[in-house]
Design a protein around this motif. Structure first.
Motif, PDB file in Angstrom:
ATOM      1  N   UNK A 195      13.776 -17.054   8.695  1.00 25.01           N
ATOM      2  CA  UNK A 195      14.734 -16.319   9.519  1.00 25.01           C
ATOM      3  C   UNK A 195      14.444 -16.498  11.001  1.00 25.01           C
ATOM      4  N   UNK A 196      13.159 -16.515  11.359  1.00 25.04           N
ATOM      5  CA  UNK A 196      12.787 -16.700  12.766  1.00 25.04           C
ATOM      6  C   UNK A 196      13.193 -18.083  13.258  1.00 25.04           C
ATOM      7  N   UNK A 197      12.934 -19.099  12.459  1.00 26.38           N
ATOM      8  CA  UNK A 197      13.276 -20.472  12.855  1.00 26.38           C
ATOM      9  C   UNK A 197      14.789 -20.631  12.991  1.00 26.38           C
ATOM     10  N   UNK A 198      15.544 -20.058  12.068  1.00 31.20           N
ATOM     11  CA  UNK A 198      17.004 -20.149  12.133  1.00 31.20           C
ATOM     12  C   UNK A 198      17.526 -19.519  13.417  1.00 31.20           C
ATOM     13  N   UNK A 199      17.036 -18.318  13.741  1.00 32.33           N
ATOM     14  CA  UNK A 199      17.490 -17.652  14.964  1.00 32.33           C
ATOM     15  C   UNK A 199      17.047 -18.422  16.194  1.00 32.33           C
ATOM     16  N   UNK A 240       7.116 -12.826   0.990  1.00 29.02           N
ATOM     17  CA  UNK A 240       7.802 -12.403   2.210  1.00 29.02           C
ATOM     18  C   UNK A 240       7.575 -13.323   3.399  1.00 29.02           C
ATOM     19  N   UNK A 241       6.398 -13.906   3.520  1.00 25.42           N
ATOM     20  CA  UNK A 241       6.106 -14.737   4.691  1.00 25.42           C
ATOM     21  C   UNK A 241       7.088 -15.907   4.849  1.00 25.42           C
ATOM     22  N   UNK A 242       7.422 -16.650   3.780  1.00 23.84           N
ATOM     23  CA  UNK A 242       8.409 -17.725   3.969  1.00 23.84           C
ATOM     24  C   UNK A 242       9.765 -17.219   4.439  1.00 23.84           C
ATOM     25  N   UNK A 243      10.197 -16.061   3.951  1.00 28.06           N
ATOM     26  CA  UNK A 243      11.478 -15.492   4.396  1.00 28.06           C
ATOM     27  C   UNK A 243      11.424 -15.170   5.878  1.00 28.06           C
ATOM     28  N   UNK A 282       3.549 -11.619  14.634  1.00 26.94           N
ATOM     29  CA  UNK A 282       2.570 -11.528  13.553  1.00 26.94           C
ATOM     30  C   UNK A 282       2.297 -10.069  13.180  1.00 26.94           C
ATOM     31  N   UNK A 283       2.347  -9.172  14.167  1.00 24.11           N
ATOM     32  CA  UNK A 283       2.226  -7.748  13.859  1.00 24.11           C
ATOM     33  C   UNK A 283       3.387  -7.255  13.019  1.00 24.11           C
ATOM     34  N   UNK A 284       4.583  -7.768  13.295  1.00 22.81           N
ATOM     35  CA  UNK A 284       5.740  -7.410  12.480  1.00 22.81           C
ATOM     36  C   UNK A 284       5.612  -7.923  11.063  1.00 22.81           C
ATOM     37  N   UNK A 285       5.140  -9.163  10.912  1.00 25.38           N
ATOM     38  CA  UNK A 285       4.917  -9.714   9.576  1.00 25.38           C
ATOM     39  C   UNK A 285       3.861  -8.911   8.829  1.00 25.38           C
ATOM     40  N   UNK A 286       2.835  -8.494   9.554  1.00 19.70           N
ATOM     41  CA  UNK A 286       1.788  -7.676   8.934  1.00 19.70           C
ATOM     42  C   UNK A 286       2.356  -6.384   8.375  1.00 19.70           C
TER      43      UNK A 286
END
Length: 517
Positions: free
Chosen positions: A212-216, A205-208, A150-154
């Motif tokens: 990407x996180x779910x795919x990995x 950006x949040x959906x991207x 979440x810090x990275x998303x921020x």
């Protein structure tokens, strides 16, 4: 008519939410997110930990609700830098709240240690006080990785919505205004209301980021990792936090396949153009002409080749040069680790030690320190100095060499230099000087607090570059974060916040514009 009135009320409520202080909204988001570790703790029968997260989440939502009611109808009276102040408060004060469920769930640590852990996670540094296997349960590991994610998303969102309009975070090299001030050119990003811009960027950006996180995560599970390990590693790669529930990739089950998958997703930290073109760093030619991505690839390919050549010479002296498999494993270990530390993720390949076993030579930790100092791309989750600033200094240095050979020559911009403003190298040099002065001050503080010089430098660079695993791998005689005293850990927290926000942003907070209506 009734539906129209209801829509107007909904719009009014949404507008009131946007008028709330940004820091308060961030607290609400993190409070709601505590339901995830609470559910995981309940599913894994870690009931005390689950209750700690559930009660803390409810407490956070209640506090948000009471403050929101008290502030209803009021407009925040901050100036242009109000959002930047909220970002600073997030990294300094939010961990006080995030540490509450961690402290209650662990049961064997102090509140201050939990605070240090949360600052490390939120700033995507990834340094930890809990290195012994089984010292904390999987739910707490999930919380560490989730806070880092979440810090990275921020920071992904803040780069476009907060730092770009203020020409900070590397944007000062390309923008035409001074650092800490808005651009003079009228553009859509400047004309938009700050809260509207923040909402628009988040929605883009949040959906991207989540996708990407779910795919990995799914790919790592297919490769053989346990679900919790795969999820933590997926979040850590996207956030470049390097947080792992199994103390690194050596304890993972995905093997080389998992490392290859993580390597592909680490490329997103080399340039923002790998996932978005919403900032002034974008080029018309895409990644093919993006200097950050090109410099990153040169480093990622060049440094491993040099390391493998060095180890091959060492193996030649020990008559082991014919082992092709060892050569390939050594190159892969170097390639993955170089990319990981360049993006300030901090994961080391399970084959990183293969080169040393093959040749009998050790790899200097100075290489990892240098890679972390350079860092990844502007407006990504990576820390460090940033590749765009390095590119600006490279262009200036090349031009100075041309003038030495041809003093009367006229400089030409060229396609690759059009993104850099005329004073870009000068501003980049100022940042380098501020970075060096900050590094020196932190090293002296660590030394005064009883840390030996080598580890003082390592701790300072690890904090400023937000690359926590440097503490373990960069020193010949490493000291763990838990070995430091209370004051030294406070200094490390300050280094992490400085590294995440950067010195220019902290200086910008001191300008009078912050307190204007």
């Amino acid at each position: 008519m009734a539906r129209r009135v209801q829509r107007q009320k909904q719009k009014t409520f949404a507008a009131q939410l946007l008028d709330l202080p940004l820091f308060l909204l961030i607290i609400a988001v993190f409070s709601v997110s505590m339901i995830i570790p609470a559910l995981h703790g309940g599913a894994t029968r870690a009931l005390e930990t689950a209750r700690a997260f559930l009660y803390s989440g409810i407490l956070g939502v209640m506090i948000f609700g009471m403050i929101a009611l008290a502030l209803a109808g009021r407009t925040p009276k901050f100036g242009a830098l109000g959002s930047l102040m909220a970002l600073f408060s997030t990294f300094v004060f939010l961990p006080v709240f995030l540490a509450l469920p961690f402290f209650e769930g662990a049961g064997t640590t102090t509140y201050f240690a939990a605070y240090v852990e949360m600052v490390s996670s939120l700033t995507t540094t990834g340094a930890t006080l809990f290195t012994a296997p089984g010292e904390i349960n999987d739910t707490l590991h999930l919380w560490r990785a989730q806070v880092g994610w979440m810090g990275g998303l921020l920071m992904w969102i803040a780069a476009s919505a907060i730092l770009a309009p203020l020409n900070l975070g590397g944007f000062e090299v390309t923008a035409q205004a001074e650092p800490g001030q808005r651009e003079s050119q009228s553009s859509l990003i400047d004309r938009a209301n700050p809260r509207t811009r923040l909402l628009r960027v988040t929605g883009t950006l949040a959906p991207i980021y989540v996708m990407l996180t779910v795919v990995l995560w799914v790919l790592l599970m297919i490769s053989g990792d346990r679900s919790i390990v795969a999820l933590c590693h997926a979040m850590s790669v996207m956030a470049t936090s390097g947080i792992s529930p199994v103390n690194g990739l050596e304890g993972a089950s995905a093997g080389l396949t998992g490392e290859a998958l993580m390597m592909l997703f680490m490329l997103f930290a080399l340039s923002r153009l790998t996932f978005s073109s919403d900032t002034v760093t974008a080029t018309t030619g895409g990644l093919r002409t993006d200097p950050e991505f090109r410099i990153g690839l040169i480093i990622v390919i060049g440094v491993p080749l040099i390391l493998v050549l060095r180890h091959w010479i060492g193996a030649f002296e020990t008559s082991a040069e014919d082992q092709i498999t060892d050569v390939l494993l050594a190159f892969w270990g170097a390639f993955f680790t170089v990319l990981s530390f360049l993006t300030t993720t901090g994961f080391t390949s399970a084959e990183w030690s293969s080169a040393q076993t093959w040749s009998g030579l050790e790899t200097s930790g100075l290489i990892l320190l240098g890679l972390a100092l350079i860092g990844g791309g502007v407006a990504t989750t990576a820390g460090g100095v940033k590749l765009l600033r390095v590119f600006a200094l490279y262009l200036n240095g090349r031009r100075e060499l041309e003038r030495l050979v041809h003093p009367s020559s006229v400089g030409r911009i060229g396609g690759e230099g059009r993104r850099i403003q005329r004073n870009g190298a000068f501003i980049a040099w100022i940042f380098f000087m501020l970075f060096a002065l900050t590094l020196t001050a932190l090293t002296l503080l660590f030394a005064l607090l009883g840390v030996d010089l080598e580890n003082a430098i390592v701790f300072s660079i690890a904090g400023l570059s937000t690359t926590g695993p440097l503490i373990t791998y960069a020193s010949e005689d490493p000291r763990l974060l838990s070995d430091l005293g209370t004051y030294a850990q406070l200094v490390f927290c300050a280094a992490m916040v400085l590294g995440r926000l950067e010195t220019l942003a902290i200086i910008a907070l001191l300008t009078p514009d912050l307190w204007r209506n």
